[in-house]
Scaffold this motif. Structure first.
Motif, PDB file in Angstrom:
ATOM      1  N   PHE A 265      38.732  58.827  11.947  1.00 36.44           N
ATOM      2  CA  PHE A 265      37.760  59.530  12.595  1.00 36.44           C
ATOM      3  C   PHE A 265      38.090  60.991  12.766  1.00 36.44           C
ATOM      4  N   PRO A 266      37.069  61.936  12.549  1.00 38.25           N
ATOM      5  CA  PRO A 266      35.518  61.418  12.361  1.00 38.25           C
ATOM      6  C   PRO A 266      35.094  61.520  11.081  1.00 38.25           C
ATOM      7  N   SER A 267      35.916  61.589  10.131  1.00 39.02           N
ATOM      8  CA  SER A 267      35.634  61.566   8.634  1.00 39.02           C
ATOM      9  C   SER A 267      35.123  60.370   8.171  1.00 39.02           C
ATOM     10  N   THR A 268      34.074  60.284   7.225  1.00 39.88           N
ATOM     11  CA  THR A 268      33.548  59.117   6.739  1.00 39.88           C
ATOM     12  C   THR A 268      34.076  59.296   5.242  1.00 39.88           C
ATOM     13  N   VAL A 269      34.957  60.037   4.877  1.00 41.72           N
ATOM     14  CA  VAL A 269      35.366  60.043   3.332  1.00 41.72           C
ATOM     15  C   VAL A 269      36.592  59.190   3.413  1.00 41.72           C
ATOM     16  N   TRP A 270      36.465  58.094   2.507  1.00 43.54           N
ATOM     17  CA  TRP A 270      37.791  57.076   2.139  1.00 43.54           C
ATOM     18  C   TRP A 270      38.636  58.032   1.140  1.00 43.54           C
ATOM     19  N   THR A 271      40.036  57.879   1.506  1.00 44.90           N
ATOM     20  CA  THR A 271      41.098  58.365   0.906  1.00 44.90           C
ATOM     21  C   THR A 271      41.758  57.172   0.114  1.00 44.90           C
ATOM     22  N   ARG A 272      41.813  57.178  -0.882  1.00 48.65           N
ATOM     23  CA  ARG A 272      42.667  56.158  -1.813  1.00 48.65           C
ATOM     24  C   ARG A 272      44.172  56.098  -1.137  1.00 48.65           C
ATOM     25  N   ILE A 273      44.387  54.971  -1.113  1.00 48.64           N
ATOM     26  CA  ILE A 273      46.115  54.767  -0.790  1.00 48.64           C
ATOM     27  C   ILE A 273      46.559  53.646  -1.509  1.00 48.64           C
ATOM     28  N   ALA A 274      47.898  53.748  -1.801  1.00 52.29           N
ATOM     29  CA  ALA A 274      48.498  52.743  -2.455  1.00 52.29           C
ATOM     30  C   ALA A 274      48.540  51.363  -1.809  1.00 52.29           C
ATOM     31  N   CYS A 275      48.230  50.320  -2.501  1.00 46.21           N
ATOM     32  CA  CYS A 275      47.910  48.946  -2.019  1.00 46.21           C
ATOM     33  C   CYS A 275      49.003  48.353  -1.572  1.00 46.21           C
ATOM     34  N   GLY A 276      49.141  47.367  -0.786  1.00 42.59           N
ATOM     35  CA  GLY A 276      50.411  46.690  -0.229  1.00 42.59           C
ATOM     36  C   GLY A 276      50.806  45.621  -1.172  1.00 42.59           C
ATOM     37  N   SER A 277      51.969  44.806  -0.852  1.00 43.02           N
ATOM     38  CA  SER A 277      52.339  43.742  -1.563  1.00 43.02           C
ATOM     39  C   SER A 277      51.535  42.876  -1.834  1.00 43.02           C
TER      40      SER A 277
ATOM     41  N   HIS B 200      32.027  54.250  13.628  1.00 42.39           N
ATOM     42  CA  HIS B 200      32.319  52.872  13.452  1.00 42.39           C
ATOM     43  C   HIS B 200      30.941  52.295  12.622  1.00 42.39           C
ATOM     44  N   GLU B 201      29.826  52.854  13.168  1.00 43.15           N
ATOM     45  CA  GLU B 201      28.735  52.229  12.532  1.00 43.15           C
ATOM     46  C   GLU B 201      28.378  52.654  10.834  1.00 43.15           C
ATOM     47  N   SER B 202      28.765  54.057  11.079  1.00 46.38           N
ATOM     48  CA  SER B 202      28.397  54.778   9.929  1.00 46.38           C
ATOM     49  C   SER B 202      29.683  54.436   8.649  1.00 46.38           C
ATOM     50  N   ILE B 203      30.994  54.225   8.905  1.00 45.90           N
ATOM     51  CA  ILE B 203      31.725  53.918   7.929  1.00 45.90           C
ATOM     52  C   ILE B 203      31.671  52.418   7.523  1.00 45.90           C
ATOM     53  N   LYS B 204      31.198  51.574   8.251  1.00 42.93           N
ATOM     54  CA  LYS B 204      30.927  50.064   7.553  1.00 42.93           C
ATOM     55  C   LYS B 204      29.827  50.135   6.524  1.00 42.93           C
ATOM     56  N   HIS B 205      29.098  51.196   6.964  1.00 44.22           N
ATOM     57  CA  HIS B 205      28.007  51.206   5.713  1.00 44.22           C
ATOM     58  C   HIS B 205      28.182  52.209   4.426  1.00 44.22           C
ATOM     59  N   LEU B 206      29.262  52.586   4.427  1.00 40.32           N
ATOM     60  CA  LEU B 206      29.719  53.476   3.421  1.00 40.32           C
ATOM     61  C   LEU B 206      30.842  52.924   2.804  1.00 40.32           C
ATOM     62  N   PRO B 207      30.754  51.800   2.025  1.00 38.54           N
ATOM     63  CA  PRO B 207      32.109  51.385   1.518  1.00 38.54           C
ATOM     64  C   PRO B 207      32.797  52.444   0.365  1.00 38.54           C
ATOM     65  N   PRO B 208      34.015  52.250  -0.013  1.00 38.70           N
ATOM     66  CA  PRO B 208      34.508  53.109  -0.889  1.00 38.70           C
ATOM     67  C   PRO B 208      33.930  52.942  -2.351  1.00 38.70           C
ATOM     68  N   PRO B 209      33.850  53.919  -3.099  1.00 37.92           N
ATOM     69  CA  PRO B 209      33.207  53.870  -4.361  1.00 37.92           C
ATOM     70  C   PRO B 209      33.610  52.965  -5.414  1.00 37.92           C
ATOM     71  N   THR B 210      34.945  52.652  -5.279  1.00 37.72           N
ATOM     72  CA  THR B 210      35.572  51.604  -6.610  1.00 37.72           C
ATOM     73  C   THR B 210      36.485  50.583  -5.850  1.00 37.72           C
ATOM     74  N   ALA B 211      36.689  49.652  -6.627  1.00 33.49           N
ATOM     75  CA  ALA B 211      37.686  48.503  -6.282  1.00 33.49           C
ATOM     76  C   ALA B 211      39.048  49.400  -5.924  1.00 33.49           C
ATOM     77  N   GLY B 212      39.894  48.743  -4.851  1.00 34.96           N
ATOM     78  CA  GLY B 212      41.180  49.372  -4.637  1.00 34.96           C
ATOM     79  C   GLY B 212      41.425  49.297  -3.008  1.00 34.96           C
ATOM     80  N   CYS B 213      42.315  50.142  -2.700  1.00 37.46           N
ATOM     81  CA  CYS B 213      42.780  50.114  -1.362  1.00 37.46           C
ATOM     82  C   CYS B 213      42.466  51.475  -0.644  1.00 37.46           C
ATOM     83  N   PHE B 214      42.148  51.629   0.550  1.00 34.18           N
ATOM     84  CA  PHE B 214      41.536  53.030   1.227  1.00 34.18           C
ATOM     85  C   PHE B 214      41.701  53.067   2.499  1.00 34.18           C
ATOM     86  N   HIS B 215      41.626  54.445   2.926  1.00 37.71           N
ATOM     87  CA  HIS B 215      41.958  54.703   4.504  1.00 37.71           C
ATOM     88  C   HIS B 215      41.085  55.685   4.934  1.00 37.71           C
ATOM     89  N   ALA B 216      40.548  55.975   6.159  1.00 33.88           N
ATOM     90  CA  ALA B 216      39.799  56.849   6.492  1.00 33.88           C
ATOM     91  C   ALA B 216      40.112  57.050   8.094  1.00 33.88           C
TER      92      ALA B 216
END
Length: 371
Positions: free
Chosen positions: A71-83, A53-69
């Motif tokens: 545990f235990p990965s700190t790599v954000w995966t781009r996902i489709a944005c909601g409505s 939790h501490e790590s993920i909040k200090h590692l924001p996604p690299p670009t604007a958009g919608c993402f999911h990660a």
């Protein structure tokens, strides 16, 4: 991966030590040894999840958009944005005017009565959580007297928002970008259990506000693409970021949730919502509201879902609220409030206790609220 290995080694040693004590006391059994091992593994998982939790909040996604990660990965995966969220928050009113005259409301949290973390310098990020929750069995979103009439929120069981709100600030940078001579700006990081759409979606997103002067509003209007929310003699415009669809979480699980916001000059503003071992984020360009140049105060709480509404908890509910604030220097924030503090118009039915500030590795304010 190194930290996970260290957790595993440390807890294997712990389990072996516990088993050794049982053997020495003549109490060893396969069942007791297994229980000791399970307890150690559970503690290891809890510590590793906290570190994540501490790590993920200090590692924001690299670009604007919608993402999911996850545990235990700190790599954000781009996902489709909601409505598109049709959610609209409300700005606090200092008094409640009704047909029966001016009413004084109880000192419950929200609508100008809340604790705020004041950073010594410009805030880089903040994260809100509930380290202690007790007596909570139910929550219902309801409409209440607000702004001379009735609030217009989303009501029903488990209808609430987590809000991390900035101060309302006169920003020359933002005003100039909008073509205004003068204005005020405000930004909210929001988790909503219902985005007011069809069908309803729980979402996490950013809501941006600008309040131009009368002369600027009459000559320029709202920024291009923003919604006009003017009324009652107040000129206001707002726009929502892209929204990330997230799980609907019952209010009884508040202790498992965190909501954080961050800003980066010439970069992105990001809201991050964590629910146990899953993290969801939505980002927008910081130029949307120039947040990185003016953010100094932060308000975090659980309140009604839009329109000045109220989150009503069962009697006997008690929450501890923690709001960690990072100004980039590790400085200790100060508690401001509760009178005439906070910027949201939504409320809850909990009475505020005392507030304390702490420094160290995670500077924060912490307070209680209960009914």
């Amino acid at each position: 991966m190194q930290s996970n290995v260290m957790f595993g080694v440390r807890n294997l040693v712990l389990a072996a030590a516990i088993a050794g004590v049982f053997c020495a006391a003549g109490l060893s059994s396969p069942a007791m040894a297994a229980q000791a091992s399970n307890d150690a593994a559970m503690q290891a998982h809890k510590e590793a999840l906290g570190s994540w939790h501490e790590s993920i909040k200090h590692l924001p996604p690299p670009t604007a958009g919608c993402f999911h990660a996850s545990f235990p990965s700190t790599v954000w995966t781009r996902i489709a944005c909601g409505s598109e969220p049709h959610y609209r928050s409300a700005i606090r009113w200092k008094k409640v005017h009704t047909a029966k005259g001016t009413l004084l409301r109880p000192e419950t949290a929200g609508n100008g009565t809340d604790y705020v973390a004041q950073a010594p310098s410009t805030t880089v990020s903040a994260v809100g959580s509930f380290p202690s929750v007790s007596g909570l069995t139910s929550e219902e979103g309801v409409n209440v007297p607000f702004g001379g009439s009735e609030s217009d929120g989303i009501t029903g069981d488990n209808q609430y928002t987590l809000q991390l709100n900035t101060d309302i600030n006169s920003s020359s940078t933002a005003c100039s970008n909008f073509g205004y001579a003068s204005c005020q700006v405000w930004e909210q990081f929001v988790y909503s259990t219902n985005n007011n759409g069809t069908p309803a979606e729980p979402q996490v997103f950013i809501q941006n506000w600008v309040f131009p002067s009368e002369s600027d509003y009459e000559s320029v209007g709202c920024p291009n693409g923003w919604n006009d929310a003017s009324g009652n003699g107040q000129y206001a415009c707002f726009v929502n970021s892209n929204a990330t669809s997230v799980p609907a979480v019952a209010a009884t699980d508040l202790g498992n949730l965190t909501l954080s916001g961050s800003s980066s000059a010439n970069g992105n503003d990001t809201v991050t919502f964590t629910d146990g071992s899953d993290a969801y984020s939505a980002s927008e360009s910081d130029s949307t509201n120039s947040l990185a140049s003016w953010w100094t105060q932060s308000e975090f709480n659980v309140v009604g879902n839009a329109g000045g509404s109220e989150a009503q908890f069962n009697s006997g509910t008690s929450l501890t609220v923690n709001l960690a604030v990072n100004d980039g220097n590790g400085d200790t924030p100060s508690c401001v409030g509760p009178s005439s503090s906070g910027t949201t118009g939504e409320t809850n039915n909990l009475n505020l206790g005392s507030c304390s500030a702490s420094g160290g590795s995670s500077p924060a304010i912490q307070f209680t609220e209960s009914n």
